[in-house]
Design a protein around this motif. Structure first.
Motif, short mmCIF file in Angstrom:
data_model
loop_
_atom_site.label_atom_id
_atom_site.label_comp_id
_atom_site.label_asym_id
_atom_site.label_seq_id
_atom_site.Cartn_x
_atom_site.Cartn_y
_atom_site.Cartn_z
N THR A 98 -20.76 76.35 3.92
CA THR A 98 -20.15 76.05 2.63
C THR A 98 -21.17 75.33 1.75
OG1 THR A 98 -17.91 75.89 3.52
CG2 THR A 98 -18.34 74.71 1.48
N LEU A 99 -21.32 75.80 0.53
CA LEU A 99 -22.25 75.20 -0.42
C LEU A 99 -21.48 74.45 -1.50
CD1 LEU A 99 -24.79 78.14 -0.91
CD2 LEU A 99 -25.05 76.12 0.55
N VAL A 100 -21.83 73.20 -1.71
CA VAL A 100 -21.25 72.40 -2.79
C VAL A 100 -22.22 72.47 -3.97
CG1 VAL A 100 -20.54 70.09 -3.52
CG2 VAL A 100 -19.99 70.90 -1.22
N LEU A 101 -21.75 73.06 -5.06
CA LEU A 101 -22.61 73.39 -6.20
C LEU A 101 -21.96 72.95 -7.52
CD1 LEU A 101 -23.38 77.07 -5.14
CD2 LEU A 101 -24.84 75.08 -4.75
N PRO A 102 -22.76 72.82 -8.59
CA PRO A 102 -22.17 72.49 -9.89
C PRO A 102 -21.18 73.57 -10.33
CG PRO A 102 -24.56 72.20 -9.93
CD PRO A 102 -24.24 72.91 -8.66
N VAL A 113 -8.35 72.06 -6.97
CA VAL A 113 -9.30 72.64 -6.01
C VAL A 113 -10.52 71.75 -5.87
CG1 VAL A 113 -10.97 74.52 -5.73
CG2 VAL A 113 -8.60 75.05 -6.24
N THR A 114 -11.00 71.22 -6.99
CA THR A 114 -12.21 70.39 -6.96
C THR A 114 -11.90 68.90 -6.95
OG1 THR A 114 -12.36 70.45 -9.37
CG2 THR A 114 -13.53 72.16 -8.16
N ALA A 115 -10.62 68.54 -6.90
CA ALA A 115 -10.19 67.14 -6.89
C ALA A 115 -10.81 66.37 -8.06
CB ALA A 115 -10.53 66.47 -5.56
N GLY A 116 -10.97 67.06 -9.20
CA GLY A 116 -11.48 66.42 -10.40
C GLY A 116 -12.99 66.27 -10.44
N VAL A 120 -18.02 72.34 -6.93
CA VAL A 120 -17.05 73.17 -6.21
C VAL A 120 -17.68 73.59 -4.88
CG1 VAL A 120 -17.82 75.30 -7.37
CG2 VAL A 120 -15.55 75.20 -6.32
N ALA A 121 -16.87 73.61 -3.83
CA ALA A 121 -17.32 74.02 -2.49
C ALA A 121 -16.99 75.50 -2.30
CB ALA A 121 -16.62 73.18 -1.43
N LEU A 122 -18.02 76.31 -2.02
CA LEU A 122 -17.87 77.76 -1.91
C LEU A 122 -18.34 78.26 -0.56
CD1 LEU A 122 -19.29 78.90 -5.38
CD2 LEU A 122 -16.88 78.59 -4.76
N ARG A 123 -17.63 79.28 -0.06
CA ARG A 123 -18.03 79.92 1.20
C ARG A 123 -17.69 81.40 1.16
NH1 ARG A 123 -17.12 80.86 6.89
NH2 ARG A 123 -14.91 80.39 7.16
#
Length: 309
Positions: A98-102, A113-116, A120-123
């Motif tokens: 999972t990549l956490v990206l802008p 989804v992003t908790a504010g 965003v965490a993507l997979r």
């Protein structure tokens, strides 16, 4: 969708996939197997659908969700990919990273989804059933682990139903998950550096995250809990212990008699579930080598042994 649900169990065939896709398009909740654990999926662009995930799991609102995508192009529409992010995705997707990206300003994701956060965490999952479902739905899916928040993650449909039966619309029966541990999570920073937020099946050359801010799932100190005390690095078994063995230490449930860490990872949550169901009041776990995927196993065990704060 209000009130208590009647949770369907769907077969992993064309009919079951079509039914699951229809539920998801309408804003419902479906538990789906991935190569790591079963995820509780909802369409990631719907505030109402994502709110149902949090309600079903009893999940705190500050804990963001992982968004599952069918393709790299779909991911690029949701987040900004630097050269470092492109490299990691090219090397490890589809797979348990999972990549956490802008987050892109016009990503169209539900706020929860992003908790504010601005990230965003993507997979992109590798499990063929989840891949087929993503293609069938045609939408990105938010999908945290399909269990009540803080409890043991599910690696079978039976594990899902043990805590979520009557709280979700359906579970797609896909057998036992191959990896058995949640994905590795890495944050790619603006300067190209990489912070490891959660260890998992994929080992990365990365700095450990500071742990002060919740940026992704699995960072809470108390997590994966079986509901009874857990004693780690146990070499002696007490009469009131449910023993989880490894290698030469044989237990009531043994992770791997061969001392194989990959096998141990795949069996970890099944053994914790068995220990939680047992009549014994405590769980003891044999020492696990802190190397390779053993680092991720020990991370989950330490969180399981930490009392809720």
């Amino acid at each position: 969708m209000g009130g208590k649900y009647v949770t369907e169990t769907l077969r992993a065939d064309a009919v079951g996939l079509a039914r699951a896709a229809g539920i998801l398009r309408e804003g419902g909740l479906v538990a789906v197997p991935t190569e790591t654990v079963y995820g509780l999926a909802a369409r990631a662009d719907s505030d109402e659908a994502v709110a149902r995930i949090y309600a079903a799991k009893g999940r705190p609102s500050f804990n963001p969700l992982i968004v599952h995508v069918a393709s790299l192009d779909q991911a690029r529409g949701l987040a900004e990919f630097s050269a470092a992010a492109e490299r990691l995705a090219g090397e490890h997707w589809p797979g348990p990273l999972t990549l956490v990206l802008p987050r892109r300003r016009k990503a169209g994701l539900a706020t929860a989804v992003t908790a504010g956060l601005d990230t965003v965490a993507l997979r992109m999952p590798a499990h063929p059933l989840m891949q087929r479902l993503l293609q069938e739905v045609g939408l990105a899916l938010a999908a945290p682990s399909a269990n009540r928040s803080g409890f043991i993650s599910p690696t079978t449909a039976a594990h899902v139903l043990a805590s979520l039966d009557g709280r979700i619309d359906a579970v797609l029966e896909g057998g036992e998950c191959e990896r058995g541990l949640e994905s590795t999570i890495a944050a790619v920073r603006a300067d190209g550096s990489i912070d490891l937020l959660r260890p998992g099946p994929i080992a990365l050359e990365a700095e450990a995250g500071d742990g002060e801010h919740i940026e992704a799932p699995g960072q809470l100190a108390s997590h994966y809990a079986p509901g009874k005390p857990v004693r780690l690095d146990a070499t002696q078994v007490a009469p009131d212990d449910f023993m989880i063995g490894f290698g030469a230490i044989v237990g009531d449930c043994t992770l791997s008699t061969r001392g194989d860490l990959a096998e141990a990872a795949a069996r970890l949550y099944a053994c914790l579930h068995e220990g939680a169901r047992s009549e014994k009041p405590r769980i003891a776990v044999a020492p696990i080598p802190d190397e390779g995927i053993g680092i991720a196993i020990n991370d989950r065990l330490r969180r399981a042994a930490t009392p809720p704060g």
